[in-house]
Design a protein around this motif. Structure first.
Motif, mmCIF file in Angstrom:
data_model
loop_
_atom_site.group_PDB
_atom_site.id
_atom_site.type_symbol
_atom_site.label_atom_id
_atom_site.label_comp_id
_atom_site.label_asym_id
_atom_site.label_seq_id
_atom_site.Cartn_x
_atom_site.Cartn_y
_atom_site.Cartn_z
ATOM 1 N N MET B 200 0.753 -1.271 -0.037
ATOM 2 C CA MET B 200 -0.085 -0.079 -0.057
ATOM 3 C C MET B 200 0.898 1.467 -0.003
ATOM 4 O O MET B 200 0.571 2.226 -0.697
ATOM 5 N N LEU B 201 1.959 1.317 0.856
ATOM 6 C CA LEU B 201 3.017 2.442 0.936
ATOM 7 C C LEU B 201 3.465 2.684 -0.294
ATOM 8 O O LEU B 201 3.332 3.857 -0.840
ATOM 9 N N ILE B 204 1.093 3.957 -3.071
ATOM 10 C CA ILE B 204 0.739 5.308 -3.032
ATOM 11 C C ILE B 204 1.806 6.367 -3.045
ATOM 12 O O ILE B 204 1.948 7.438 -3.726
ATOM 13 N N TYR B 235 -0.693 8.033 2.652
ATOM 14 C CA TYR B 235 -1.388 6.795 3.019
ATOM 15 C C TYR B 235 -2.158 7.031 4.231
ATOM 16 O O TYR B 235 -3.414 6.652 4.618
#
Lengths: 315, 434
Positions: B200-201, B204, B235
């Protein structure tokens, strides 16, 4: 309150405890000696090959940078030990292990003891309650912890759903997000796993002579005094067994944490077992994980030695 | 006499055990057939079995014995088996996670794949080579995977008249609409597991800083650089702005997938290995309640461009110790051919590496699923970084630091500083240290 009568075959505990003769004439004959050797030899061989060899490999590997294939090992001396010992995550995991162990001991010696005494006193539905308390000790902890982990979900977990259903929604927590709540969750799980201490106590309390209790009753002791002044001290060897088993069991509580909180939040409920498991996942990290294992082994051995000393003094 | 009997019994047991273990260790020719042993973690067992059946029908003189594992467990089992001399003729290799831990036991692929290697996507082959510390090709990739991909419940979006979000603002509108109209539905779900936070990090952060993951994990870039700190803050803003609830972080294992499959989630963020959700037949076979699914990349949070990290995956390799290399190579060639891909590619887990391969039109039926697959494939074919991780660092430090930021326990700058401090502690060899 009723006490189970002592079997004639069982030596009484406490003040009149039967101890093995020390130093006196041995009745062991040459024949029985050979039987003993015959029975012990396979165990010694298995122990030597399996454990000593494994410990030896662990010791060698802990000084290397090497992966699971054990090829292309690079000797790093004591570097792995230094890195593990200085890792804040390892220190936290070790602290948690000890904390959870102490909590387990406290719960076993209090709640476990009390429940065992109640069950031994002939309470109704005894077998039912035995089943309730012993079941967690009989089913795989990983299974139980997995289900419990699912129950901890914030939005749809059974615990929060249950609290909301009975109007206690304000008690619903982010069990895996808040450190305090996560510790409570682990504590509940540990508490539920006190089946074995209950079993130890109920087994040993059955060997306490009923006449001792009857004398105390005749002397005017109430139930609380009988528990506190007589039964609790009489079962001191059981306490030591319980403490040791619970303490050392805490070093192997990988499944409880891994399958329930998985170390969350932010690794704050990690224990040494989960730390070592994670360490093995990287490339060429087997030496590092071996060093961590040895440090944990040394700590556990230290506890065992202390326990042996305490036990000898108690006997 | 009794001792003699006992001795004979023990002797017979030992002989039988040796015979049985010998059989288990070295399957070879039986009934004129050559048996090869195939170890893998991917694709799903029913799919592999179908592919094996198709191969055995084409090659009646070869039988394939399959052994499958769970992904994380396989990372340990295969190296141990190879170092222990266990017979494995075809080994599935997780290219990023396993290449360097097993390459010493594998034959270079150029030795046995020369005939069909020219048919394989050169970018994926190069990615596979680059992962190996010596730059050699040890496995041939079946395809490529990328993450994150955002799957959406197309039926819900249609019902509420919502368009597929492209920015955080669009996303917020969709989330609010879903929350208002369907309180039982969690608008956005993804894994709260530690390892997923890196996906996810970087997805983004790389919207505005493409190549960040390659710079830090693959190179010597700092975790404290601006792009990473900005990514952490972006995030976190998903939670601050109410697009994602912190309760989502308690979802682990298969839970997000279950919720989405049950129609109880609007958006589900995971890897392209969940592209099967786009297939109507897959949803029907698995009794999923969700009726129409589309896919896209994570909406832009602070501008920039969509980003996905991707890497060749599903490597097939031949161990040096194999006694049936010719048959093993034949099996691998089949798996990578059109005939083999027709069996396993319809699961949509990988974008096949076979150059020019086209998925059958019958696999994807709705407009949303066709558009979603096209979108995911395009992103995976043009990744912003390689999907590479330092797993021990991720599990012990990185994932927890990211989660602490999301839960508000620490700031982005503090988390970045902690990651950098641990990254350079000597505990996690990386980049030029390797």
């Amino acid at each position: 309150m009723t006490f189970v009568k002592t079997s004639k075959l069982v030596k009484p505990r406490g003040g009149s405890r039967a101890l093995p003769p020390r130093g006196g004439a041995s009745r062991v004959t040459a024949k029985t000696g050979w039987y003993a050797v015959g029975f012990l030899t396979p165990l010694v061989i298995v122990y030597s090959v399996y454990f000593l060899f494994s410990f030896g490999v662990l010791g060698v590997v802990s000084t290397q940078r090497v992966g699971l294939t054990f090829r292309n090992a690079v000797d790093v001396g004591t570097q792995n030990f230094t890195l593990v010992a200085s890792d804040p995550a390892f220190q936290g995991a070790l602290l948690n292990t000890l904390l959870f162990a102490l909590f387990s001991v406290a719960v076993s010696l209090t709640l476990g003891f009390a429940l065992a005494m109640m069950l031994a006193s002939g309470v109704r539905f005894r077998r039912f309650f035995y089943t309730i308390f012993l079941l967690p000790a009989l089913i795989p902890m990983s299974l139980f912890a997995t289900v419990f982990g699912r129950m901890l979900e914030t939005r749809d977990g059974a615990i929060n759903e249950g609290l909301r259903a009975i109007g206690l929604g304000f008690l619903a927590q982010d069990w895996l997000g808040d450190p305090g709540a996560a510790y409570v969750a682990v504590a509940v799980l540990i508490t539920y796993a006190i089946g074995l201490p209950i079993m130890y106590y109920t087994t040993d309390v059955a060997q306490v002579q009923a006449s001792v209790m009857e004398s105390a009753t005749l002397d005017g002791a109430n139930v609380w005094q009988i528990y506190r002044i007589m039964l609790f001290p009489l079962l001191r060897t059981t306490h030591i067994t319980v403490i040791l088993s619970v303490l050392l069991g805490s070093f192997r509580a990988f499944d409880i944490i891994y399958f329930s909180t998985a170390g969350q939040p932010g690794g704050r409920t990690d224990i040494t077992g989960t730390y070592i498991y994670k360490a093995t996942l990287g490339l060429d990290r087997i030496g590092y994980a071996a060093a961590a294992s040895i440090i944990v082994l040394v700590v556990a051995l230290a506890f065992s030695i202390i326990q042996i000393i305490v036990r000898r003094k108690a006997l | 006499m009794q001792m003699k009997k006992l001795g004979l019994t023990v002797g017979a047991l030992v002989a039988a055990t040796a015979l049985l273990s010998g059989c288990a260790q070295a399957p070879g020719s039986s009934d004129g057939k050559t048996e090869i042993v195939y170890w893998t973690w991917f694709p799903p067992q029913t799919t592999i079995e179908a592919a094996i059946s198709a191969f055995e029908a084409e090659n009646p003189d070869i039988t394939v014995t399959l052994k499958t594992f769970e992904g994380a467990d396989y990372q340990k089992q295969l190296p141990l088996a190879l170092s222990g001399g266990q017979q494995v003729d075809v080994a599935g290799v997780q290219i990023s996670a396993m290449t360097n831990s097993v390459k010493d036991y594998l034959d270079p692929a150029e030795d046995w794949a020369a005939d069909f290697l020219p048919n394989i996507n050169t970018t994926m082959v190069q990615q596979t080579k680059d992962i190996a510390s010596d730059g050699e090709l040890y496995s041939v990739p079946m395809g490529s995977i990328g993450s994150p991909v955002m799957y959406y419940n197309a039926t819900i979006l249609d019902e509420l008249g919502l368009s597929v979000p492209e920015t955080a603002a669009d996303w917020k509108v969709a989330v609010d609409a879903i929350s208002a109209a369907m309180p039982e539905v969690t608008p956005v779900v993804f894994l709260g597991d530690v390892y997923w936070q890196e996906e996810m990090l970087f997805a983004i952060a790389e919207q505005t800083s493409p190549g960040l993951s390659d710079d830090i994990i693959g190179g010597d870039g700092s975790w404290e650089q601006k792009g990473l700190v900005d990514g952490l803050e972006a995030y976190k803003s998903l939670f601050d702005d109410g697009i994602v609830g912190t309760d989502v972080l308690s979802l682990t294992g298969t839970r997000p997938n279950e919720l989405f499959g049950q129609g109880l989630a609007g958006f589900y963020i995971d890897g392209s290995w969940n592209n099967s959700l786009l297939s109507a037949s897959y949803r029907a076979d698995n009794n999923l309640a969700v009726t129409d699914v589309g896919a896209t990349t994570i909406p832009l949070i602070d501008g920039g461009n969509p980003s996905v990290r991707a890497l060749a995956e599903g490597g097939l390799a031949i161990p040096t110790a194999s006694e049936h290399k010719e048959e093993a190579a034949k099996f691998i060639e089949f798996m990578l051919s059109t005939a083999g891909a027709d069996v396993w590619a319809k699961d949509l887990i990988l974008v096949p590496s076979l150059t020019g391969y086209e998925l059958s039109d019958s696999v994807l039926q709705s407009d949303a699923s066709v558009a979603g697959y096209t979108s995911a494939t395009a992103a995976i074919s043009n990744p912003t970084s390689k999907r590479d991780s330092q797993q021990d660092f991720l599990n012990t430090v990185e994932g927890n630091a990211i989660l602490d930021v999301l839960r508000g326990t620490t700031t982005a700058a503090e988390a970045a500083a902690k990651m950098q401090s641990e990254w350079t502690s000597g505990r996690y060899p990386h980049g030029s240290d390797k």
